[in-house]
Design a protein around this motif. Structure first.
Motif, PDB file in Angstrom:
ATOM      1  N   GLY A 185       0.796  -1.222   0.000  1.00  0.00           N
ATOM      2  CA  GLY A 185       0.000   0.000   0.000  1.00  0.00           C
ATOM      3  C   GLY A 185       0.826   1.269   0.000  1.00  0.00           C
ATOM      4  O   GLY A 185       0.285   2.357  -0.177  1.00  0.00           O
ATOM      5  N   THR A 186       2.145   1.158   0.195  1.00  0.00           N
ATOM      6  CA  THR A 186       3.041   2.322   0.204  1.00  0.00           C
ATOM      7  C   THR A 186       3.903   2.293  -1.045  1.00  0.00           C
ATOM      8  O   THR A 186       4.603   1.295  -1.296  1.00  0.00           O
ATOM      9  CB  THR A 186       3.952   2.322   1.451  1.00  0.00           C
ATOM     10  OG1 THR A 186       3.134   2.256   2.616  1.00  0.00           O
ATOM     11  CG2 THR A 186       4.803   3.575   1.493  1.00  0.00           C
ATOM     12  N   ARG A 187       3.883   3.389  -1.799  1.00  0.00           N
ATOM     13  CA  ARG A 187       4.621   3.422  -3.063  1.00  0.00           C
ATOM     14  C   ARG A 187       6.127   3.413  -2.832  1.00  0.00           C
ATOM     15  O   ARG A 187       6.863   2.673  -3.464  1.00  0.00           O
ATOM     16  CB  ARG A 187       4.210   4.670  -3.858  1.00  0.00           C
ATOM     17  CG  ARG A 187       5.035   4.891  -5.118  1.00  0.00           C
ATOM     18  CD  ARG A 187       4.620   6.191  -5.811  1.00  0.00           C
ATOM     19  NE  ARG A 187       5.537   6.513  -6.892  1.00  0.00           N
ATOM     20  CZ  ARG A 187       5.455   6.035  -8.123  1.00  0.00           C
ATOM     21  NH1 ARG A 187       4.487   5.181  -8.431  1.00  0.00           N
ATOM     22  NH2 ARG A 187       6.324   6.389  -9.058  1.00  0.00           N
ATOM     23  N   ASP A 188       6.577   4.268  -1.912  1.00  0.00           N
ATOM     24  CA  ASP A 188       8.016   4.393  -1.643  1.00  0.00           C
ATOM     25  C   ASP A 188       8.294   4.008  -0.191  1.00  0.00           C
ATOM     26  O   ASP A 188       7.613   4.486   0.726  1.00  0.00           O
ATOM     27  CB  ASP A 188       8.499   5.818  -1.895  1.00  0.00           C
ATOM     28  CG  ASP A 188       8.279   6.254  -3.336  1.00  0.00           C
ATOM     29  OD1 ASP A 188       8.612   5.466  -4.231  1.00  0.00           O
ATOM     30  OD2 ASP A 188       7.767   7.384  -3.537  1.00  0.00           O
ATOM     31  N   ARG A 189       9.317   3.204   0.026  1.00  0.00           N
ATOM     32  CA  ARG A 189       9.686   2.808   1.381  1.00  0.00           C
ATOM     33  C   ARG A 189      11.142   2.350   1.414  1.00  0.00           C
ATOM     34  O   ARG A 189      11.749   2.084   0.366  1.00  0.00           O
ATOM     35  CB  ARG A 189       8.772   1.701   1.911  1.00  0.00           C
ATOM     36  CG  ARG A 189       8.685   0.466   1.056  1.00  0.00           C
ATOM     37  CD  ARG A 189       7.463  -0.374   1.421  1.00  0.00           C
ATOM     38  NE  ARG A 189       7.194  -1.436   0.474  1.00  0.00           N
ATOM     39  CZ  ARG A 189       7.478  -2.710   0.661  1.00  0.00           C
ATOM     40  NH1 ARG A 189       8.059  -3.096   1.790  1.00  0.00           N
ATOM     41  NH2 ARG A 189       7.172  -3.616  -0.253  1.00  0.00           N
ATOM     42  N   SER A 206      10.706   1.796  -4.916  1.00  0.00           N
ATOM     43  CA  SER A 206       9.629   2.584  -5.514  1.00  0.00           C
ATOM     44  C   SER A 206       8.838   1.646  -6.415  1.00  0.00           C
ATOM     45  O   SER A 206       9.400   1.053  -7.346  1.00  0.00           O
ATOM     46  CB  SER A 206      10.205   3.760  -6.317  1.00  0.00           C
ATOM     47  OG  SER A 206       9.161   4.507  -6.890  1.00  0.00           O
ATOM     48  N   GLN A 207       7.539   1.477  -6.175  1.00  0.00           N
ATOM     49  CA  GLN A 207       6.741   0.475  -6.874  1.00  0.00           C
ATOM     50  C   GLN A 207       5.511   1.100  -7.532  1.00  0.00           C
ATOM     51  O   GLN A 207       4.957   2.092  -7.041  1.00  0.00           O
ATOM     52  CB  GLN A 207       6.279  -0.614  -5.891  1.00  0.00           C
ATOM     53  CG  GLN A 207       7.420  -1.430  -5.295  1.00  0.00           C
ATOM     54  CD  GLN A 207       6.921  -2.419  -4.255  1.00  0.00           C
ATOM     55  OE1 GLN A 207       6.052  -2.090  -3.454  1.00  0.00           O
ATOM     56  NE2 GLN A 207       7.480  -3.621  -4.265  1.00  0.00           N
ATOM     57  N   THR A 208       5.119   0.493  -8.628  1.00  0.00           N
ATOM     58  CA  THR A 208       3.832   0.803  -9.269  1.00  0.00           C
ATOM     59  C   THR A 208       3.099  -0.517  -9.482  1.00  0.00           C
ATOM     60  O   THR A 208       3.714  -1.548  -9.786  1.00  0.00           O
ATOM     61  CB  THR A 208       4.024   1.505 -10.623  1.00  0.00           C
ATOM     62  OG1 THR A 208       4.816   0.662 -11.479  1.00  0.00           O
ATOM     63  CG2 THR A 208       4.700   2.850 -10.456  1.00  0.00           C
ATOM     64  N   ASP A 219       5.752  -3.507 -10.713  1.00  0.00           N
ATOM     65  CA  ASP A 219       7.023  -3.061 -11.288  1.00  0.00           C
ATOM     66  C   ASP A 219       7.734  -2.188 -10.254  1.00  0.00           C
ATOM     67  O   ASP A 219       7.127  -1.269  -9.684  1.00  0.00           O
ATOM     68  CB  ASP A 219       6.789  -2.263 -12.561  1.00  0.00           C
ATOM     69  CG  ASP A 219       6.269  -3.145 -13.694  1.00  0.00           C
ATOM     70  OD1 ASP A 219       6.835  -4.232 -13.883  1.00  0.00           O
ATOM     71  OD2 ASP A 219       5.291  -2.742 -14.371  1.00  0.00           O
ATOM     72  N   GLY A 220       8.985  -2.487 -10.032  1.00  0.00           N
ATOM     73  CA  GLY A 220       9.692  -1.761  -8.985  1.00  0.00           C
ATOM     74  C   GLY A 220      11.109  -1.366  -9.338  1.00  0.00           C
ATOM     75  O   GLY A 220      11.764  -1.992 -10.175  1.00  0.00           O
ATOM     76  N   LEU A 221      11.524  -0.280  -8.729  1.00  0.00           N
ATOM     77  CA  LEU A 221      12.915   0.164  -8.779  1.00  0.00           C
ATOM     78  C   LEU A 221      13.511   0.004  -7.380  1.00  0.00           C
ATOM     79  O   LEU A 221      12.856   0.311  -6.378  1.00  0.00           O
ATOM     80  CB  LEU A 221      13.011   1.631  -9.200  1.00  0.00           C
ATOM     81  CG  LEU A 221      12.545   1.982 -10.618  1.00  0.00           C
ATOM     82  CD1 LEU A 221      12.641   3.483 -10.828  1.00  0.00           C
ATOM     83  CD2 LEU A 221      13.395   1.257 -11.649  1.00  0.00           C
ATOM     84  N   MET A 222      14.727  -0.458  -7.332  1.00  0.00           N
ATOM     85  CA  MET A 222      15.375  -0.707  -6.045  1.00  0.00           C
ATOM     86  C   MET A 222      16.749  -0.043  -6.050  1.00  0.00           C
ATOM     87  O   MET A 222      17.575  -0.333  -6.913  1.00  0.00           O
ATOM     88  CB  MET A 222      15.518  -2.211  -5.806  1.00  0.00           C
ATOM     89  CG  MET A 222      16.221  -2.569  -4.509  1.00  0.00           C
ATOM     90  SD  MET A 222      16.508  -4.343  -4.407  1.00  0.00           S
ATOM     91  CE  MET A 222      14.827  -4.929  -4.265  1.00  0.00           C
TER      92      MET A 222
END
Length: 638
Positions: A185-189, A206-208, A219-222
């Protein structure tokens, strides 16, 4: 720019050279018109571009283009020919030819432009290739992971950076790590992805979330933020240490300011305390020099001068003692002693002062108190200081109680008075140097504020302890000294006491027959020393400088040298070194340094320079004569 020109026609080569040199003044042309020259040129590759004709006596242009491109694919090649066809041009292009120009008067002008275009194209390709290489390297080294998760946290896609961060060697279904990546439920963490050698790997995610054909796709960036987390933790630690350091600095600054204030007060007090007896000494000296005084006044004046001189000497000794203590250079001469006898002598000595102030002095000295191992002179200093302090701060009609008792394996010496007492704020600082409860100009009691600091250090050097109690201002004070009992065989005690008695009754032999040379730039000191030593039947010669002393020494050859250290032009160290370098017996003359330099390093320096003894001004007369006597005996044995 280096160009390989392949053409077997001399005139054509000349025209081509003219056209290129006109456009490119710094061009270097390597001309080839034979087969062996071409082979040599291709093997050395000292050219950036090649221009070739099609019709050559030993081969054709297509063969040349093929040979160059097979060896150097990136090298641009231009075919400049008058016999080519469209089919030849097409075939050459297939081999990698960069440009095709027909020879004509008009086209000689076009050739330089074709050369420039071909070289620009190669340079652009080189830049693109380099950029692509750098970009690929950058992407490979980025700690930015890209991933895609499907239903149930299944890893569908991932780049190398993600695999590296997750600690995977290939795409796998590690439930522990992948479960942390599911959308919450949290986009950025920020999370701890895993641990490596017990070190946390922190990442920012950061996820969408999208839905494709009813399936949820994440889809995520790490990004690896471990270093920034470490720096943040380090910064927090440093900030905490800095805050602590600031508080410590603030405390030390306060202490330094307080120490500086105390120092300034101490200097002012020293100046006052030294000037006060000096005033009496100088005043009475002028009165006595007038000659208009009675016998009673003469005795009074001499007594005042002596008392104030002794007071000044005590002040100076206190300053020297505290200096030795601070530098850890105070030394004790310990032996078994009866401290009760020392206390009795102090009580007897202060009796006139007690009577003068109508103070009741009561004492209780235990008869069975054991002996201690200590320095009798220093313990006398301790006891005298405490008793005299009690008298000093106890008003008229007061009461002082002195007690010595043995408690188990320790002796306890107590001085209790009904004097002015000590305030609770000053009580913790009583034994600190340069501290006085009343340091104002209107204070009623004199002193430097060093006595109790010296007492504490001397007691501690005897493995003891000193303490103070007071109920407050006007309620008196109690000082207590505890020292350990020293148990030794009675035979050793008797031998020590016998030796002490022998030392006490030993008389100073006559100095008759001994010739002493005194060197001091101060006239009064020379005359005083001469008066003292001549009183013991010695012969005395005085000089005022090192140079004068050296001259007299060589002429008269005295038995003993008594020299000051601090003298103008040439000091006593220089004098003794010159004497020790003289030929003959004079270099071995016994020498005493008599100086106001009283530090331990001053004593060592004097002995290292060549003196046999080091005495400190103002010197005890008995000590001076005894030292001269001992060296006089050595002088007679030379």
């Amino acid at each position: 720019m280096r160009i390989l020109l392949i053409d077997d026609n001399y005139d054509d080569r000349l025209l081509i050279t003219h056209a290129l040199e006109h456009e490119f003044p710094e061009v270097e042309l390597q001309e080839v018109f034979r087969a062996q020259d071409l082979e040599k040129a291709l093997s050395s590759r000292q050219f950036d571009l090649a221009i070739t004709d099609y019709e050559l006596r030993w081969t054709d242009g297509l063969t040349v283009v093929g040979a160059i491109k097979s060896l150097y694919p990136d090298c641009p090649v231009i075919m400049f020919t008058a016999s080519g066809t469209q089919e030849i041009a097409v075939e050459a292009m297939k081999l990698g030819l960069d440009d095709y120009i027909l020879k004509s008067a008009h086209h000689y002008v076009r050739l330089p432009a074709a050369v420039k275009s071909a070289l620009d194209k190669v340079e652009a390709q080189r830049k693109v290739a380099g950029l692509e290489s750098r970009l690929q390297t950058l992407l490979d080294n980025l700690n930015v992971g890209i991933y895609r998760l499907g239903e149930g946290g299944v890893l569908l896609e991932a780049n190398k950076a993600f695999l590296r961060l997750a600690g995977f060697s290939y795409i796998t279904q590690n439930a522990e790590i992948l479960s942390k990546l599911e959308f919450n439920g949290t986009r950025d963490r920020e999370i701890i992805l895993r641990y490596e050698n017990d070190i946390p790997i922190w990442v920012r995610i950061s996820q969408t979330v999208t839905t494709k054909e009813g399936a949820v796709i994440i889809d995520g960036l790490m990004e690896d933020i471990s270093l920034s987390k470490q720096r943040e933790a380090e910064r927090s630690r440093v900030m905490a240490e800095l805050a602590t350091a600031k508080e410590e600095l603030k405390r030390l600054l306060g202490e330094a300011c307080e120490a500086n204030r105390i120092k300034d007060q101490f200097i002012a007090i020293v100046s006052h305390e030294l000037r006060s007896p000096l005033t009496s000494i100088l005043g009475w000296a002028k009165i006595l020099r007038s000659g208009k005084v009675s016998e009673t006044k003469l005795a009074q004046g001499l007594e005042t001068i002596e008392r104030n001189a002794n007071l000044q000497n005590t002040l100076i000794e206190d300053i020297l003692d505290i200096s030795r203590i601070i530098q850890n250079r105070l030394r004790l001469n310990k032996q078994p002693i009866n401290i009760a006898a020392i206390i009795q002598s102090v009580l007897l000595d202060v009796k006139p002062r007690v009577q003068a102030k109508s103070i009741t002095l009561e004492s209780k000295i235990g008869a069975e108190v054991g002996r201690i191992m200590g320095d009798a002179a220093r313990l006398l200093q301790v006891i005298s200081n405490l008793v005299n302090n009690a008298i000093k701060f106890t008003p008229q009609g007061g009461h002082i109680f002195v007690e010595l008792q043995q408690i188990n394996s320790s002796i306890q010496f107590t001085v209790k008075d009904t004097g002015i007492g000590i305030g609770a704020d000053f009580l913790p600082h009583v034994f600190e140097p340069f501290r006085q409860a009343d340091n104002t100009k209107a204070r009623t009691h004199n002193g430097l504020g060093l006595g109790l600091a010296i007492v504490r250090n001397l007691v501690e050097m005897h493995n003891g302890a000193v303490s103070v109690k007071s109920e407050g201002i006007g309620k008196g004070a109690t000082f207590t000294v505890e020292l350990p009992i020293y148990s030794i065989p009675s035979q050793e005690i008797n031998e020590s006491l016998e030796k002490s008695k022998q030392d006490e009754v030993e008389e100073v032999p006559s100095l008759s027959g001994i010739h002493i040379l005194i060197v001091d730039d101060d006239k009064d000191t020379r005359e005083l020393l001469a008066q003292i030593i001549e009183g013991y039947d010695a012969k005395v010669t005085t000089t005022a400088s090192a140079s004068e002393a050296l001259s007299v020494l060589l002429q008269l050859e005295p038995d003993i040298l008594l020299s000051d250290i601090a003298m103008p032009q040439e000091d006593g160290y220089s004098l003794i070194r010159k004497i020790r370098s003289q030929p003959g017996d004079i270099q071995r003359i016994p020498a005493i340094a008599l100086t106001a330099f009283a530090r331990e390093e001053d004593r060592k320096q004097a002995l290292e320079a060549g003196f046999q003894q080091h005495l400190v001004k103002p010197v005890n007369l008995t000590e001076l004569v005894s030292a001269v006597c001992r060296l006089g005996i050595r002088a007679n044995l030379r």
